[in-house]
Scaffold this motif. Structure first.
Motif, PDB file in Angstrom:
ATOM      1  N   LYS A  24      -1.294  18.018   3.850  1.00 37.80           N
ATOM      2  CA  LYS A  24      -1.509  17.211   2.636  1.00 37.80           C
ATOM      3  C   LYS A  24      -0.787  15.864   2.688  1.00 37.80           C
ATOM      4  O   LYS A  24      -1.156  14.931   1.992  1.00 37.80           O
ATOM      5  CB  LYS A  24      -1.011  17.976   1.412  1.00 37.80           C
ATOM      6  N   TYR A  51       4.109  17.943   4.240  1.00 36.12           N
ATOM      7  CA  TYR A  51       3.748  18.589   2.962  1.00 36.12           C
ATOM      8  C   TYR A  51       2.479  19.412   3.167  1.00 36.12           C
ATOM      9  O   TYR A  51       1.446  18.887   3.564  1.00 36.12           O
ATOM     10  CB  TYR A  51       3.543  17.521   1.889  1.00 36.12           C
ATOM     11  N   ASN A  52       2.589  20.726   2.916  1.00 37.76           N
ATOM     12  CA  ASN A  52       1.447  21.633   3.120  1.00 37.76           C
ATOM     13  C   ASN A  52       0.836  22.132   1.819  1.00 37.76           C
ATOM     14  O   ASN A  52       0.207  23.179   1.793  1.00 37.76           O
ATOM     15  CB  ASN A  52       1.903  22.844   3.953  1.00 37.76           C
ATOM     16  N   GLY A  53       1.048  21.421   0.728  1.00 47.05           N
ATOM     17  CA  GLY A  53       0.507  21.855  -0.564  1.00 47.05           C
ATOM     18  C   GLY A  53       1.518  22.701  -1.323  1.00 47.05           C
ATOM     19  O   GLY A  53       2.591  23.020  -0.821  1.00 47.05           O
ATOM     20  N   ASP A 109      -0.051   9.679   2.450  1.00 50.77           N
ATOM     21  CA  ASP A 109      -0.319  10.608   1.353  1.00 50.77           C
ATOM     22  C   ASP A 109       0.996  11.059   0.706  1.00 50.77           C
ATOM     23  O   ASP A 109       2.051  10.519   0.997  1.00 50.77           O
ATOM     24  CB  ASP A 109      -1.178  11.791   1.811  1.00 50.77           C
TER      25      ASP A 109
END
Length: 231
Positions: free
Chosen positions: A146, A202-204, A170
């Motif tokens: 993300k 950031y992976n959500g 992002d």
């Protein structure tokens, strides 16, 4: 103020758990130093295999070590000879029985520690730092992350004065405790000196450990009721 909180330490017990999981009353200092030595030796011996994380669990005179690696084939070796040799070498460092588990990292391009080591390796080969950072960011986004932030600090490009440069793409919400932030750090040894590399991925958003445990307990209760109903 320039004061920062470690992204993993900040989330311990909320969305992340400890990488060393054991309890000791008297021998805490001894076991802690043993853990540090085990991590150091494994990281040095298996550096080429791309070590993302080393987890250590202790119970009843046994040490269980989970090695998360991008290239498990290098660690395991031909017919498991590599693992057996590694286990015997690690056993010398600990008085307890050592159990070694090799776990494959599915997406090494999206793992923060492995990205940091990739950037550091490129810097040591004298690749331009901007090019190294952009290349790693592009390959990470292909894995469906993300957001990402990479920061390098030191005598970049052999400059007289050390400085820090970073790129982010992002969102990387470091203040959100629910955010699944993966963090990695390493140092590149160049002819001009050390260059520090930090990576945030950031992976959500993820569930908290408390909510996860509650859901698992609820599921077990439902399954128990079904078994009782059948009986």
């Amino acid at each position: 103020m320039g004061q920062k909180v470690h992204p993993i330490g900040f989330r311990l017990g909320i969305t992340r758990t400890w990488e060393s999981r054991w309890y000791a009353k008297k021998d805490y200092a001894k076991l802690l130093h043993e853990d540090l030595k085990l991590r150091q030796v494994l990281k040095e011996k298996l550096f080429a295999a791309g070590i993302a994380r080393i987890e250590i669990e202790r119970a009843a005179a046994k040490v269980k070590i989970n090695v998360h690696t991008a290239r498990p084939g290098i660690v395991i070796g031909k017919k498991g000879a590599g693992v057996d040799q590694l286990r015997s070498e690690v056993q010398k460092l600990s008085s307890a029985e050592v159990i070694l588990n090799i776990i494959e990292v599915r997406n090494p391009e999206a793992n923060a520690q492995l990205i940091a080591e990739n950037v550091a390796a490129q810097l040591e080969k004298r690749v331009a730092f901007r090019r190294a950072m952009k290349k790693c960011m592009t390959s990470a986004f292909k894995q469906g992350i993300k957001g990402i932030k990479i920061r390098v600090a030191g005598r970049l490009g052999g400059a007289e004065i050390a400085r820090a440069e970073w790129y982010s793409e992002d969102s990387v919400p470091l203040h959100t405790l629910r955010a699944n932030i993966d963090y990695g750090f390493t140092e590149a040894s160049t002819v001009y000196g050390q260059i520090g590399v930090k990576v945030w991925v950031y992976n959500g958003e993820t569930q908290t450990l408390k909510r996860q445990a509650a859901q698992e307990a609820k599921q077990l209760a439902v399954e128990g009721e079904k078994v009782q109903a059948k009986a």
